[in-house]
Design a protein around this motif. Structure first.
Motif, PDB file in Angstrom:
ATOM      1  N   GLY A 104     -62.851  49.320  30.759  1.00 15.01           N
ATOM      2  CA  GLY A 104     -62.643  48.299  29.745  1.00 15.01           C
ATOM      3  C   GLY A 104     -62.378  48.927  28.389  1.00 15.01           C
ATOM      4  N   THR A 105     -62.269  48.088  27.372  1.00  7.78           N
ATOM      5  CA  THR A 105     -62.103  48.573  26.006  1.00  7.78           C
ATOM      6  C   THR A 105     -63.483  48.888  25.424  1.00  7.78           C
ATOM      7  N   PRO A 106     -63.545  49.720  24.385  1.00  5.84           N
ATOM      8  CA  PRO A 106     -64.846  49.976  23.762  1.00  5.84           C
ATOM      9  C   PRO A 106     -65.557  48.702  23.329  1.00  5.84           C
ATOM     10  N   LEU A 107     -64.804  47.748  22.773  1.00 10.40           N
ATOM     11  CA  LEU A 107     -65.430  46.512  22.316  1.00 10.40           C
ATOM     12  C   LEU A 107     -66.012  45.715  23.477  1.00 10.40           C
ATOM     13  N   VAL A 121     -75.809  52.182  19.385  1.00 15.34           N
ATOM     14  CA  VAL A 121     -75.545  53.215  18.385  1.00 15.34           C
ATOM     15  C   VAL A 121     -74.104  53.673  18.585  1.00 15.34           C
ATOM     16  N   ILE A 122     -73.336  53.678  17.486  1.00 16.43           N
ATOM     17  CA  ILE A 122     -71.947  54.126  17.581  1.00 16.43           C
ATOM     18  C   ILE A 122     -71.627  55.074  16.440  1.00 16.43           C
ATOM     19  N   ASP A 123     -70.492  55.763  16.600  1.00 17.70           N
ATOM     20  CA  ASP A 123     -69.994  56.711  15.612  1.00 17.70           C
ATOM     21  C   ASP A 123     -69.487  55.998  14.377  1.00 17.70           C
ATOM     22  N   ALA A 124     -69.222  56.783  13.348  1.00 20.62           N
ATOM     23  CA  ALA A 124     -68.571  56.226  12.164  1.00 20.62           C
ATOM     24  C   ALA A 124     -67.195  55.718  12.553  1.00 20.62           C
ATOM     25  N   PRO A 125     -66.771  54.582  12.005  1.00 22.35           N
ATOM     26  CA  PRO A 125     -65.434  54.075  12.336  1.00 22.35           C
ATOM     27  C   PRO A 125     -64.355  54.983  11.780  1.00 22.35           C
ATOM     28  N   ALA A 137     -66.294  48.921  14.719  1.00 26.76           N
ATOM     29  CA  ALA A 137     -67.638  48.701  14.190  1.00 26.76           C
ATOM     30  C   ALA A 137     -67.775  47.284  13.637  1.00 26.76           C
ATOM     31  N   HIS A 138     -66.779  46.835  12.901  1.00 22.57           N
ATOM     32  CA  HIS A 138     -66.824  45.499  12.309  1.00 22.57           C
ATOM     33  C   HIS A 138     -66.831  44.429  13.393  1.00 22.57           C
ATOM     34  N   ARG A 139     -65.973  44.574  14.367  1.00 20.00           N
ATOM     35  CA  ARG A 139     -65.887  43.580  15.433  1.00 20.00           C
ATOM     36  C   ARG A 139     -67.155  43.584  16.289  1.00 20.00           C
ATOM     37  N   LEU A 140     -67.697  44.770  16.531  1.00 20.71           N
ATOM     38  CA  LEU A 140     -68.886  44.867  17.365  1.00 20.71           C
ATOM     39  C   LEU A 140     -70.083  44.200  16.698  1.00 20.71           C
ATOM     40  N   VAL A 141     -70.224  44.400  15.396  1.00 25.19           N
ATOM     41  CA  VAL A 141     -71.347  43.798  14.677  1.00 25.19           C
ATOM     42  C   VAL A 141     -71.335  42.279  14.821  1.00 25.19           C
ATOM     43  N   TYR A 142     -70.152  41.690  14.818  1.00 23.95           N
ATOM     44  CA  TYR A 142     -70.053  40.235  14.909  1.00 23.95           C
ATOM     45  C   TYR A 142     -70.106  39.711  16.338  1.00 23.95           C
ATOM     46  N   ASN A 143     -69.963  40.611  17.336  1.00 25.64           N
ATOM     47  CA  ASN A 143     -69.976  40.175  18.729  1.00 25.64           C
ATOM     48  C   ASN A 143     -71.231  40.583  19.487  1.00 25.64           C
ATOM     49  N   PRO A 147     -79.167  44.537  17.762  1.00 24.78           N
ATOM     50  CA  PRO A 147     -78.856  45.307  16.545  1.00 24.78           C
ATOM     51  C   PRO A 147     -77.902  46.463  16.833  1.00 24.78           C
ATOM     52  N   VAL A 148     -77.092  46.803  15.825  1.00 26.58           N
ATOM     53  CA  VAL A 148     -76.110  47.888  15.946  1.00 26.58           C
ATOM     54  C   VAL A 148     -76.349  48.896  14.827  1.00 26.58           C
ATOM     55  N   VAL A 149     -76.421  50.171  15.184  1.00 30.36           N
ATOM     56  CA  VAL A 149     -76.545  51.246  14.207  1.00 30.36           C
ATOM     57  C   VAL A 149     -75.218  51.993  14.182  1.00 30.36           C
ATOM     58  N   VAL A 150     -74.635  52.130  12.982  1.00 27.77           N
ATOM     59  CA  VAL A 150     -73.366  52.835  12.822  1.00 27.77           C
ATOM     60  C   VAL A 150     -73.611  54.090  11.992  1.00 27.77           C
ATOM     61  N   MET A 151     -73.238  55.232  12.518  1.00 30.45           N
ATOM     62  CA  MET A 151     -73.410  56.476  11.789  1.00 30.45           C
ATOM     63  C   MET A 151     -72.436  56.519  10.606  1.00 30.45           C
ATOM     64  N   PRO A 152     -72.913  56.715   9.371  1.00 30.83           N
ATOM     65  CA  PRO A 152     -72.003  56.815   8.233  1.00 30.83           C
ATOM     66  C   PRO A 152     -71.118  58.058   8.357  1.00 30.83           C
ATOM     67  N   PRO A 153     -69.895  58.028   7.812  1.00 29.69           N
ATOM     68  CA  PRO A 153     -69.000  59.176   7.941  1.00 29.69           C
ATOM     69  C   PRO A 153     -69.588  60.468   7.396  1.00 29.69           C
ATOM     70  N   ARG A 154     -70.359  60.394   6.303  1.00 29.69           N
ATOM     71  CA  ARG A 154     -70.909  61.629   5.732  1.00 29.69           C
ATOM     72  C   ARG A 154     -71.956  62.255   6.636  1.00 29.69           C
ATOM     73  N   ILE A 155     -72.625  61.426   7.436  1.00 28.19           N
ATOM     74  CA  ILE A 155     -73.623  61.953   8.361  1.00 28.19           C
ATOM     75  C   ILE A 155     -72.962  62.454   9.634  1.00 28.19           C
ATOM     76  N   SER A 156     -72.024  61.678  10.148  1.00 30.67           N
ATOM     77  CA  SER A 156     -71.375  62.075  11.394  1.00 30.67           C
ATOM     78  C   SER A 156     -70.368  63.185  11.184  1.00 30.67           C
ATOM     79  N   GLN A 157     -69.970  63.425   9.917  1.00 27.78           N
ATOM     80  CA  GLN A 157     -69.071  64.524   9.561  1.00 27.78           C
ATOM     81  C   GLN A 157     -67.790  64.487  10.373  1.00 27.78           C
ATOM     82  N   GLN A 158     -67.240  63.293  10.538  1.00 29.34           N
ATOM     83  CA  GLN A 158     -65.972  63.183  11.239  1.00 29.34           C
ATOM     84  C   GLN A 158     -64.870  63.769  10.370  1.00 29.34           C
TER      85      GLN A 158
END
Length: 200
Positions: A104-107, A121-125, A137-143, A147-158
């Motif tokens: 399936g799709t990630p969503l 728990v998911i990666d930074a978008p 990330a935005h779509r997942l939060v609304y669906n 609770p959903v935890v999203v790693m901020p870009p500065r932490i995930s160092q993408q």
């Protein structure tokens, strides 16, 4: 750690389930480590999941799929092995996590799992992923149903995508150009190496 079906993981109703979505591109090491630590703190099962879809057969000139045999089972096994390696690299071989490929799709995959999970728990978008709007990330939060935890870009160092890198390069060029161009009442900096001031 094992590769297993999530039904086996969920069969323990006395233990909550933490689900971490593992990206095929970034491999989500920070999200995996955070989820593993949190699962250890609350005594939860940890399920690392990756959305997967079999490759499409090439089309013939008529537009119909070409008569090419595909090894879908082999593709799935390869994807499961890659996920297992990503999890092992991030949290070590001794951790009691489970990994699973879901078609399936990630969503769709993460939304379905949110109905049985205590936490996702998911990666930074990816800031430049223009294939889906709004982003995962935005779509997942609304669906999601949990609770959903999203790693901020500065932490995930993408790493920045090529488009973001080009944007930063252009922005730096504009700033440097504005700083060195003459403006009314402001003298541009002297390029001479000597200590004296520029002649009037």
């Amino acid at each position: 750690m094992s590769q297993t079906q999530s039904d086996e993981v969920v069969e323990q109703p006395d233990r909550p389930l933490v689900v971490v979505g593992v990206s095929q591109t970034s491999h989500s090491p920070v999200a995996l480590r955070w989820a593993a630590d949190y699962a250890g703190v609350i005594g939860a099962n940890l399920l690392a999941v990756r959305a997967w879809r079999p490759s499409h057969p090439p089309s013939a000139a008529s537009g119909r799929p070409a008569a090419v045999s595909r090894d879908v089972a082999g593709e799935r096994e390869y994807a499961a092995s890659a996920l297992y390696d990503d999890v092992q690299q991030a949290i070590g071989p001794e951790h009691a996590a489970h990994s699973e490929i879901r078609e399936g799709t990630p969503l769709s995959v993460l939304t379905a799992l949110s109905r049985i999970a205590a936490l996702l728990v998911i990666d930074a978008p990816r800031r430049t992923d223009l294939s889906t709007t709004p982003m995962l990330a935005h779509r997942l939060v609304y669906n999601a149903a949990c609770p959903v935890v999203v790693m901020p870009p500065r932490i995930s160092q993408q790493p920045d995508s090529p488009l973001v890198t080009a944007g930063k390069w252009l922005a730096r060029g504009f700033v440097e150009s504005a700083g060195t161009s003459g403006r009314p009442g402001i003298r541009p900096p002297s390029r001479s190496t000597g200590g004296g001031s520029a002649p009037e």
